[in-house]
Design a protein around this motif. Structure first.
Motif, PDB file in Angstrom:
ATOM      1  N   ALA A   1      27.613  58.786  21.016  1.00 19.10           N
ATOM      2  CA  ALA A   1      28.903  58.354  21.555  1.00 19.10           C
ATOM      3  C   ALA A   1      30.061  59.041  20.829  1.00 19.10           C
ATOM      4  O   ALA A   1      31.051  59.445  21.464  1.00 19.10           O
ATOM      5  N   LEU A   2      29.946  59.195  19.516  1.00 17.98           N
ATOM      6  CA  LEU A   2      31.018  59.856  18.762  1.00 17.98           C
ATOM      7  C   LEU A   2      31.080  61.344  19.070  1.00 17.98           C
ATOM      8  O   LEU A   2      32.167  61.938  19.075  1.00 17.98           O
ATOM      9  N   ASP A   3      29.940  61.948  19.332  1.00 19.92           N
ATOM     10  CA  ASP A   3      29.943  63.346  19.781  1.00 19.92           C
ATOM     11  C   ASP A   3      30.700  63.469  21.106  1.00 19.92           C
ATOM     12  O   ASP A   3      31.502  64.398  21.294  1.00 19.92           O
ATOM     13  N   ALA A   4      30.436  62.531  22.008  1.00 15.46           N
ATOM     14  CA  ALA A   4      31.119  62.547  23.303  1.00 15.46           C
ATOM     15  C   ALA A   4      32.614  62.289  23.136  1.00 15.46           C
ATOM     16  O   ALA A   4      33.449  62.901  23.810  1.00 15.46           O
ATOM     17  N   LEU A   5      32.959  61.379  22.216  1.00 11.89           N
ATOM     18  CA  LEU A   5      34.375  61.106  21.943  1.00 11.89           C
ATOM     19  C   LEU A   5      35.070  62.371  21.458  1.00 11.89           C
ATOM     20  O   LEU A   5      36.153  62.734  21.951  1.00 11.89           O
ATOM     21  N   ARG A   6      34.438  63.050  20.507  1.00 13.06           N
ATOM     22  CA  ARG A   6      35.050  64.252  19.944  1.00 13.06           C
ATOM     23  C   ARG A   6      35.176  65.356  20.990  1.00 13.06           C
ATOM     24  O   ARG A   6      36.106  66.175  20.933  1.00 13.06           O
ATOM     25  N   ALA A   7      34.277  65.349  21.965  1.00 17.89           N
ATOM     26  CA  ALA A   7      34.309  66.357  23.027  1.00 17.89           C
ATOM     27  C   ALA A   7      35.294  66.002  24.145  1.00 17.89           C
ATOM     28  O   ALA A   7      35.445  66.780  25.093  1.00 17.89           O
ATOM     29  N   GLY A   8      35.952  64.842  24.028  1.00 16.96           N
ATOM     30  CA  GLY A   8      36.950  64.458  25.026  1.00 16.96           C
ATOM     31  C   GLY A   8      36.385  63.762  26.240  1.00 16.96           C
ATOM     32  O   GLY A   8      37.034  63.727  27.292  1.00 16.96           O
ATOM     33  N   ALA A   9      35.198  63.161  26.119  1.00 12.58           N
ATOM     34  CA  ALA A   9      34.563  62.523  27.264  1.00 12.58           C
ATOM     35  C   ALA A   9      35.181  61.168  27.612  1.00 12.58           C
ATOM     36  O   ALA A   9      34.955  60.646  28.704  1.00 12.58           O
ATOM     37  N   TYR A  10      35.940  60.600  26.681  1.00  2.00           N
ATOM     38  CA  TYR A  10      36.566  59.301  26.925  1.00  2.00           C
ATOM     39  C   TYR A  10      38.084  59.447  26.973  1.00  2.00           C
ATOM     40  O   TYR A  10      38.669  60.278  26.285  1.00  2.00           O
ATOM     41  N   GLY A  11      38.696  58.590  27.765  1.00  2.00           N
ATOM     42  CA  GLY A  11      40.150  58.552  27.810  1.00  2.00           C
ATOM     43  C   GLY A  11      40.741  57.597  26.794  1.00  2.00           C
ATOM     44  O   GLY A  11      41.894  57.755  26.376  1.00  2.00           O
ATOM     45  N   TRP A  12      39.926  56.586  26.409  1.00  2.00           N
ATOM     46  CA  TRP A  12      40.394  55.563  25.467  1.00  2.00           C
ATOM     47  C   TRP A  12      39.335  55.283  24.401  1.00  2.00           C
ATOM     48  O   TRP A  12      38.132  55.289  24.686  1.00  2.00           O
ATOM     49  N   LEU A  13      39.806  54.987  23.204  1.00  3.32           N
ATOM     50  CA  LEU A  13      38.990  54.406  22.143  1.00  3.32           C
ATOM     51  C   LEU A  13      39.608  53.055  21.809  1.00  3.32           C
ATOM     52  O   LEU A  13      40.794  52.973  21.482  1.00  3.32           O
ATOM     53  N   VAL A  14      38.815  51.994  21.907  1.00  3.09           N
ATOM     54  CA  VAL A  14      39.303  50.655  21.590  1.00  3.09           C
ATOM     55  C   VAL A  14      38.704  50.219  20.257  1.00  3.09           C
ATOM     56  O   VAL A  14      37.486  50.194  20.092  1.00  3.09           O
ATOM     57  N   VAL A  15      39.584  49.886  19.312  1.00  2.00           N
ATOM     58  CA  VAL A  15      39.172  49.461  17.968  1.00  2.00           C
ATOM     59  C   VAL A  15      39.535  47.991  17.811  1.00  2.00           C
ATOM     60  O   VAL A  15      40.711  47.636  17.795  1.00  2.00           O
ATOM     61  N   SER A  16      38.525  47.149  17.702  1.00  2.00           N
ATOM     62  CA  SER A  16      38.777  45.707  17.713  1.00  2.00           C
ATOM     63  C   SER A  16      38.812  45.069  16.333  1.00  2.00           C
ATOM     64  O   SER A  16      39.077  43.870  16.219  1.00  2.00           O
TER      65      SER A  16
END
Length: 297
Positions: A63-78
């Motif tokens: 998931a973090l690899d995908a995040l770094r590659a721009g696969a997500y529009g949002w990161l939610v930190v709770s």
């Protein structure tokens, strides 16, 4: 309780002489211990919960690899603990946390403490609730429309946040970033990543506050020598109930509505709910309780 005369002395030291039980581990309690002491209280520690790395490290890394590659529009930190878990994963790659989050990814959080820690790590926060600082509060301000969202969270997190964001039209990938366990965590699995100094204190510096065992805390309760206990989460409320009940005259202070709701479900009276999940917010809640009692006596 033998301290109402101190309460009448004025708001600045309304907690003078109050013995407050903080259910956090020593390395995570420093900001609250400092704030309590500045308000005149005597903090005591009873660590009840701790945090371990996610068992499924592979899913988190993908998931973090995908995040770094721009696969997500949002990161939610709770939570701050989520920041700690992600910081640790970044450090494994010899990166800073901000290096995992492209400029195209917007960041949301639910409270001021998480926001301050993220900003201290160099990460801008794009969305956070102002009034109700909780999962429900973030859902209420979440923009409607399609979006891809990464939601790393605790293993015991309920579905409020993920379901609420999905109801607004987003596609949410929720995954476990850490596990909540009884204190102490297994040394080889314990989350230990240090976070940036967000408000004048440094994590890892243990506060000079006595640490009690559950047995010692129960003895203090039975003797009427504890005036309040602070619970930061529903899981902390459950462990307080299991380890300490009945609380006798000790006031239960909840950080957040979900913690208060869990306490009510367990039959624990809630004296106050901190409006903000911060040391200042907790001290303000305590002051409201003791100032009211002092004025009534």
């Amino acid at each position: 309780m033998g301290r109402h005369s101190a309460a009448k002395a004025g708001k600045a030291r309304v907690l003078e002489g109050a013995r407050i039980l903080v259910t956090r581990s020593p390395d995570r309690a420093a900001p609250l211990v400092t704030a309590l002491r500045e308000a005149g209280a005597e903090p005591l520690l009873l660590p009840l919960i701790d945090f371990e790395r996610a068992r499924d490290q592979h899913s988190l890394e993908v998931a973090l690899d995908a995040l770094r590659a721009g696969a997500y529009g949002w990161l939610v930190v709770s939570s701050i603990t989520t920041v700690r878990a992600l910081t640790e994963k970044a450090a494994e790659r010899r990166l800073e946390l901000k290096d995992l989050i492209p400029d195209s990814v917007r960041v949301a959080t639910i409270g001021p403490s998480s926001r301050r820690v993220l900003e201290a790590e160099g990460i801008a926060v794009d969305l956070a609730p102002e009034d109700v600082q909780s999962a429900a509060g973030l859902v209420s301000v979440w923009p409607a429309g399609p979006a891809s969202v990464l939601l790393p969270q605790a293993d015991i997190a309920d579905a409020t946040l993920a379901d609420g964001i999905e109801a607004k039209g987003a596609l949410v990938q929720a995954l476990t970033a850490y596990h909540t366990v009884d204190y102490p965590a297994a040394p080889e699995r314990r989350l230990t990543a240090a976070l940036a100094a967000a408000n004048g204190w440094h994590e890892g510096k243990e506060p000079a506050a006595p640490e009690l065992t559950p047995e010692a805390a129960k003895a203090e309760l039975s003797g009427g020598r504890l005036h309040a206990v602070v619970a930061a989460s529903p899981s902390a409320a459950r462990r307080i109930h299991a380890s300490l009940a009945p609380l006798h005259d000790c006031r239960f202070i909840a950080i957040g509505r979900s913690t208060a709701a869990e306490a009510h479900a367990l039959g624990i009276p809630v004296a106050a709910i901190a409006k903000e999940p911060t040391p200042a917010g907790i001290v303000a809640a305590l002051c409201t309780v003791f100032d009211t009692e002092g004025n009534e006596s």
